[in-house]
Design a protein around this motif. Structure first.
Motif, PDB file in Angstrom:
ATOM      1  N   LEU A   1       1.679  10.772  -2.736  1.00 33.96           N
ATOM      2  CA  LEU A   1       2.137  11.670  -1.682  1.00 33.96           C
ATOM      3  C   LEU A   1       3.148  12.680  -2.214  1.00 33.96           C
ATOM      4  O   LEU A   1       3.139  13.851  -1.815  1.00 33.96           O
ATOM      5  N   GLU A   2       3.994  12.237  -3.133  1.00 35.67           N
ATOM      6  CA  GLU A   2       4.970  13.148  -3.743  1.00 35.67           C
ATOM      7  C   GLU A   2       4.254  14.266  -4.494  1.00 35.67           C
ATOM      8  O   GLU A   2       4.614  15.447  -4.387  1.00 35.67           O
TER       9      GLU A   2
ATOM     10  N   HIS B   1       0.838  -1.209   0.000  1.00 33.96           N
ATOM     11  CA  HIS B   1       0.000   0.000   0.000  1.00 33.96           C
ATOM     12  C   HIS B   1       0.869   1.254   0.000  1.00 33.96           C
ATOM     13  O   HIS B   1       0.546   2.248  -0.662  1.00 33.96           O
ATOM     14  N   GLU B   2       1.969   1.205   0.732  1.00 36.14           N
ATOM     15  CA  GLU B   2       2.881   2.345   0.780  1.00 36.14           C
ATOM     16  C   GLU B   2       3.475   2.635  -0.595  1.00 36.14           C
ATOM     17  O   GLU B   2       3.554   3.800  -1.007  1.00 36.14           O
ATOM     18  N   MET B   3       3.874   1.587  -1.286  1.00 33.06           N
ATOM     19  CA  MET B   3       4.479   1.782  -2.606  1.00 33.06           C
ATOM     20  C   MET B   3       3.471   2.386  -3.597  1.00 33.06           C
ATOM     21  O   MET B   3       3.832   3.223  -4.429  1.00 33.06           O
ATOM     22  N   LYS B   4       2.226   1.989  -3.488  1.00 28.48           N
ATOM     23  CA  LYS B   4       1.200   2.547  -4.369  1.00 28.48           C
ATOM     24  C   LYS B   4       0.912   4.010  -4.042  1.00 28.48           C
ATOM     25  O   LYS B   4       0.501   4.775  -4.910  1.00 28.48           O
ATOM     26  N   ALA B   5       1.135   4.385  -2.788  1.00 26.22           N
ATOM     27  CA  ALA B   5       0.868   5.771  -2.374  1.00 26.22           C
ATOM     28  C   ALA B   5       2.064   6.693  -2.580  1.00 26.22           C
ATOM     29  O   ALA B   5       1.925   7.916  -2.465  1.00 26.22           O
ATOM     30  N   LEU B   6       3.222   6.126  -2.878  1.00 24.40           N
ATOM     31  CA  LEU B   6       4.462   6.906  -2.925  1.00 24.40           C
ATOM     32  C   LEU B   6       4.377   8.089  -3.885  1.00 24.40           C
ATOM     33  O   LEU B   6       4.643   9.240  -3.518  1.00 24.40           O
ATOM     34  N   SER B   7       3.992   7.829  -5.124  1.00 25.57           N
ATOM     35  CA  SER B   7       3.930   8.900  -6.126  1.00 25.57           C
ATOM     36  C   SER B   7       2.789   9.869  -5.828  1.00 25.57           C
ATOM     37  O   SER B   7       2.864  11.058  -6.159  1.00 25.57           O
TER      38      SER B   7
ATOM     39  N   PHE C   1     -10.904  14.054   8.993  1.00 23.48           N
ATOM     40  CA  PHE C   1      -9.642  13.326   9.121  1.00 23.48           C
ATOM     41  C   PHE C   1      -8.495  14.148   8.541  1.00 23.48           C
ATOM     42  O   PHE C   1      -8.445  14.394   7.335  1.00 23.48           O
ATOM     43  N   TYR C   2      -7.603  14.532   9.423  1.00 17.14           N
ATOM     44  CA  TYR C   2      -6.485  15.406   9.073  1.00 17.14           C
ATOM     45  C   TYR C   2      -5.186  14.606   9.019  1.00 17.14           C
ATOM     46  O   TYR C   2      -4.884  13.833   9.931  1.00 17.14           O
ATOM     47  N   TYR C   3      -4.401  14.800   7.942  1.00 18.72           N
ATOM     48  CA  TYR C   3      -3.163  14.040   7.731  1.00 18.72           C
ATOM     49  C   TYR C   3      -2.072  14.979   7.229  1.00 18.72           C
ATOM     50  O   TYR C   3      -2.078  15.381   6.057  1.00 18.72           O
ATOM     51  N   PRO C   4      -1.121  15.375   8.093  1.00 25.33           N
ATOM     52  CA  PRO C   4      -0.012  16.200   7.610  1.00 25.33           C
ATOM     53  C   PRO C   4       0.893  15.393   6.682  1.00 25.33           C
ATOM     54  O   PRO C   4       1.232  14.242   6.989  1.00 25.33           O
ATOM     55  N   ILE C   5       1.270  15.974   5.564  1.00 23.71           N
ATOM     56  CA  ILE C   5       2.111  15.288   4.578  1.00 23.71           C
ATOM     57  C   ILE C   5       3.546  15.794   4.636  1.00 23.71           C
ATOM     58  O   ILE C   5       4.490  15.061   4.337  1.00 23.71           O
TER      59      ILE C   5
END
Length: 328
Positions: free
Chosen positions: A136-137, A128-134, A258-262
């Motif tokens: 989040l970038e 899941h992290e690898m799919k989200a990598l680009s 739902f708050y998520y600092p990037i």
């Protein structure tokens, strides 16, 4: 030497180390609060992790029945997925039982079994992290348009859901909240503890799907912080900042923002409220201060920032929610 393919992953991060490096000022070192309340600077590898945190356990028939009962409350397609994952786990469990019953002991087989137990859930979270990598970038660079792609939105919401349920603070809060007033509640509570590695993943899937399904009703916003006061993050990086969340009473909140600092400059928020407008929002210093306090409030040990000064104002808020009530 054992083959790489069967080496066990011992150190399990419940907050993605790669995510935390955005507070590293171009390095892998971040500033964070320690267990003793001091502020240290060290590699992201040192924090928000425990040995064998996601290691699988042997499930009894009672455990399986309770997991399936939880799963049946999910939408049918998710229930099917949960059971498929569960069946894979049980197949591996049966293979180990056959091996144990043979009375034989093989060094490579033992290493393979150990590695499988250590790596199974860690690898799922990594996927899941690898799919989200680009994604989040792109979001860190204010490219909200990346989520116009349906597949990207599905992947990001699934990742987002797991950022809520996979952390140690969330786990411990759920454990503490379980009633044990009768035999059934004790059995359910014991299963939640024993099989949390699977149940938390299942809950994360459900939250992710719910967020994706309601994407046209909720408000999705990118928060841009050019105030000079950086966002901080924590060992529980997604928090509900909706005004209905009680700080003192044990009441499940009716709504969620739902708050998520990037990064120290960028955050993502999914709102039931109308507080922010869809798309990009430039926020003021008071809002940054409020969001940082809520991150600190719901952290267990670590609040994380890009400087010592970014953390100092929030140390007094660290973990206050746990002291007031046992659940998020």
């Amino acid at each position: 030497m054992l083959r790489t393919s069967i080496e066990a992953k011992k150190r399990h991060h419940y907050v993605w180390a790669n995510y935390l490096t955005r507070w590293g000022n171009g390095t892998k070192n971040v500033f964070y609060t320690t267990k003793t309340g001091k502020i240290a600077c060290d590699s992201v590898r040192a924090i928000a992790a425990d040995d064998f945190f996601y290691k699988t356990t042997t499930l009894t028939s009672e455990n399986v029945d309770i997991i399936k009962a939880f799963s049946r409350k999910s939408p049918s397609h998710l229930h099917t997925q949960h059971i498929s994952y569960l069946d894979d786990v049980l197949k591996l469990q049966r293979l180990e039982a056959i091996y144990r019953a043979s009375g034989k002991q093989d060094q490579e087989a033992e290493a393979l079994l150990h590695a499988t137990k250590c790596n199974l859930m860690e690898n799922l979270h990594s996927s899941h992290e690898m799919k989200a990598l680009s994604i989040l970038e792109a979001l860190a660079n204010e490219r909200l348009d990346i989520l116009h792609d349906k597949q990207h939105m599905i992947e990001f919401m699934m990742f987002f859901g797991h950022q809520i349920t996979r952390t140690k603070p969330f786990r411990d809060a759920v454990f503490n909240a379980q009633p044990r007033r009768n035999n059934l509640e004790i059995k359910v509570s014991d299963t939640i503890v024993h099989a949390w590695w699977f149940i938390s993943y299942m809950f994360g899937m459900n939250i992710g799907w719910s967020l994706y399904s309601s994407r046209n009703e909720d408000i999705h916003s990118l928060l841009v912080n050019d105030t000079g006061l950086p966002f901080i993050t924590s060992d529980h990086p997604v928090v509900n900042v909706h005004s209905c969340v009680s700080e003192t009473d044990f009441i499940a909140p009716e709504y969620a923002d739902f708050y998520y600092p990037i990064s120290p400059r960028i955050a993502y928020i999914i709102c039931n409220s109308k507080r922010f407008s869809p798309g990009v929002n430039y926020i003021d210093k008071n809002t940054v201060e409020e969001l940082n306090i809520k991150i600190a409030n719901q952290a267990m040990v670590h609040i994380i920032g890009n400087t010592t000064n970014a953390l100092l104002p929030y140390k007094k808020h660290l973990g206050l929610r746990y002291k007031k009530r046992p659940l998020f």
